[in-house]
Scaffold this active site. Structure first.
Site, PDB file in Angstrom:
ATOM      1  CE  LYS A 179     -11.152   6.170  -0.113  1.00 50.93           C
ATOM      2  NZ  LYS A 179     -10.497   5.511   1.162  1.00 50.93           N
ATOM      3  NE  ARG A 237      -9.052  10.805   9.900  1.00 51.85           N
ATOM      4  CZ  ARG A 237      -9.326  10.297   9.156  1.00 51.85           C
ATOM      5  NH1 ARG A 237     -10.438   9.303   8.511  1.00 51.85           N
ATOM      6  NH2 ARG A 237      -7.972  10.052   8.241  1.00 51.85           N
ATOM      7  NE  ARG A 296      -5.209   7.793   9.661  1.00 50.22           N
ATOM      8  CZ  ARG A 296      -6.120   7.573   8.910  1.00 50.22           C
ATOM      9  NH1 ARG A 296      -7.270   7.002   9.051  1.00 50.22           N
ATOM     10  NH2 ARG A 296      -5.707   7.670   7.594  1.00 50.22           N
ATOM     11  NE  ARG A 340      -3.662   9.949   3.692  1.00 47.18           N
ATOM     12  CZ  ARG A 340      -4.495   9.961   4.816  1.00 47.18           C
ATOM     13  NH1 ARG A 340      -4.350  10.923   5.421  1.00 47.18           N
ATOM     14  NH2 ARG A 340      -5.585   9.128   4.499  1.00 47.18           N
ATOM     15  NE  ARG A 395      -5.052   4.662  -1.252  1.00 47.95           N
ATOM     16  CZ  ARG A 395      -5.940   4.680  -0.048  1.00 47.95           C
ATOM     17  NH1 ARG A 395      -6.579   3.407   0.351  1.00 47.95           N
ATOM     18  NH2 ARG A 395      -6.111   5.888   0.585  1.00 47.95           N
TER      19      ARG A 395
HETATM   20  P1  AMP Z   1      -7.036   5.224   4.237  1.00 52.11           P
HETATM   21  O1  AMP Z   1      -7.467   4.681   5.433  1.00 52.11           O
HETATM   22  O2  AMP Z   1      -7.859   4.331   3.032  1.00 52.11           O
HETATM   23  O3  AMP Z   1      -6.883   6.626   3.741  1.00 52.11           O
HETATM   24  O4  AMP Z   1      -5.574   4.811   3.849  1.00 52.11           O
HETATM   25  C1  AMP Z   1      -4.493   5.181   4.777  1.00 52.11           C
HETATM   26  C2  AMP Z   1      -3.013   4.950   4.053  1.00 52.11           C
HETATM   27  O5  AMP Z   1      -3.088   3.475   3.971  1.00 52.11           O
HETATM   28  C3  AMP Z   1      -2.798   5.235   2.823  1.00 52.11           C
HETATM   29  O6  AMP Z   1      -2.472   6.644   2.755  1.00 52.11           O
HETATM   30  C4  AMP Z   1      -1.680   4.272   2.169  1.00 52.11           C
HETATM   31  O7  AMP Z   1      -0.577   4.861   2.684  1.00 52.11           O
HETATM   32  C5  AMP Z   1      -2.110   3.153   2.704  1.00 52.11           C
HETATM   33  N1  AMP Z   1      -3.261   2.303   1.961  1.00 52.11           N
HETATM   34  C6  AMP Z   1      -4.518   1.945   2.146  1.00 52.11           C
HETATM   35  N2  AMP Z   1      -5.009   1.317   1.283  1.00 52.11           N
HETATM   36  C7  AMP Z   1      -3.812   1.215   0.357  1.00 52.11           C
HETATM   37  C8  AMP Z   1      -3.726   0.406  -0.919  1.00 52.11           C
HETATM   38  N3  AMP Z   1      -4.737  -0.123  -1.639  1.00 52.11           N
HETATM   39  N4  AMP Z   1      -2.392   0.353  -1.472  1.00 52.11           N
HETATM   40  C9  AMP Z   1      -1.601   1.079  -1.054  1.00 52.11           C
HETATM   41  N5  AMP Z   1      -1.490   1.649   0.301  1.00 52.11           N
HETATM   42  C10 AMP Z   1      -2.662   1.808   0.686  1.00 52.11           C
END
Ligand code: AMP
Length: 206
Positions: A13, A119, A153, A164, A85
């Protein structure tokens, strides 16, 4: 147009949001990126959640998101990548703005793990590689573009990815029930997925 992209970790995404935003002139707003880029005391608070693979508290997410929205004018609209989310974040978003379209990009859990655990990111220039898919770095651990060192990461370790994904199935899938949305098969190649999204949203260059 104001668009939300939802999908499990590794569904692409972020990649698709970036490509489509650049192609059609939308802002790309990723809460994951905003949270990872936080600085100082705020960063320390956020990292506690990120390193455990947990969702960051609504209060902290709202803070970084409002900061970003107050900065840039997104005349043609935006793609929200990774927000909302949770059900409470949908409510929070409703107080900030309305949303025109929601896209869900779908892949299975094992594919998520395969993609994300491979990654690797360049610590110097931020280029992204993948040792399980592509692009595979020519020399292990070294960036093809600038020679920088590649790192993984913390939240891309398998155990954390599985956690996750659990959070995604438990929390984020409820968000989809609150919108009408289009579902896109994320297992195809990057270009093919991009075209499916463009077609489903009826996007045209203006
Ligand atoms: P992503 O890069 O979108 O996979 O996000 C990485 C991490 O950031 C997630 O596993 C959450 O810990 C945090 N995160 C990103 N977006 C949100 C959100 N809308 N609400 C809460 N935590 C978030």
């Amino acid at each position: 147009m104001k668009i939300v992209f939802i999908g499990p970790q590794g569904s692409g995404k972020g990649t698709q949001a970036k490509r489509i935003a650049a192609r059609f002139g939308f802002c790309h707003i990723s809460t994951g990126d905003l949270l990872r880029d936080a600085e100082g005391e705020l960063k320390a608070e956020i990292d506690v959640f990120l390193n455990k693979g947990e969702l960051v508290s609504d209060e902290l997410v709202a803070r970084v998101l409002k900061g970003r929205l107050s900065k840039g004018v997104c005349e043609k609209g935006f793609i929200l990548d990774g927000f909302p989310r949770t059900v409470s974040q949908v409510e929070m978003l409703r107080d900030i703005t309305d949303i025109d379209r929601v896209v869900e990009i779908v892949i299975g859990d094992d594919e998520s793990v395969r993609r994300l655990s491979g990654r690797r990111i360049c610590e110097k220039c931020g280029a992204i590689f993948n040792i399980n898919t592509s692009p595979i770095p020519k020399v292990e651990g070294v960036c093809d573009k600038c020679g920088g060192e590649l790192f993984q990461r913390n939240d891309d370790k398998e155990e954390i990815i599985r956690k996750r994904l659990r959070v995604y199935h438990e929390e984020t899938e409820k968000v989809l029930k609150m919108y009408s949305f289009v579902r896109i098969d994320g297992t195809k190649g990057i270009e093919e997925v991009e075209e499916s999204i463009v077609e489903a949203l009826g996007l045209e260059l203006s």
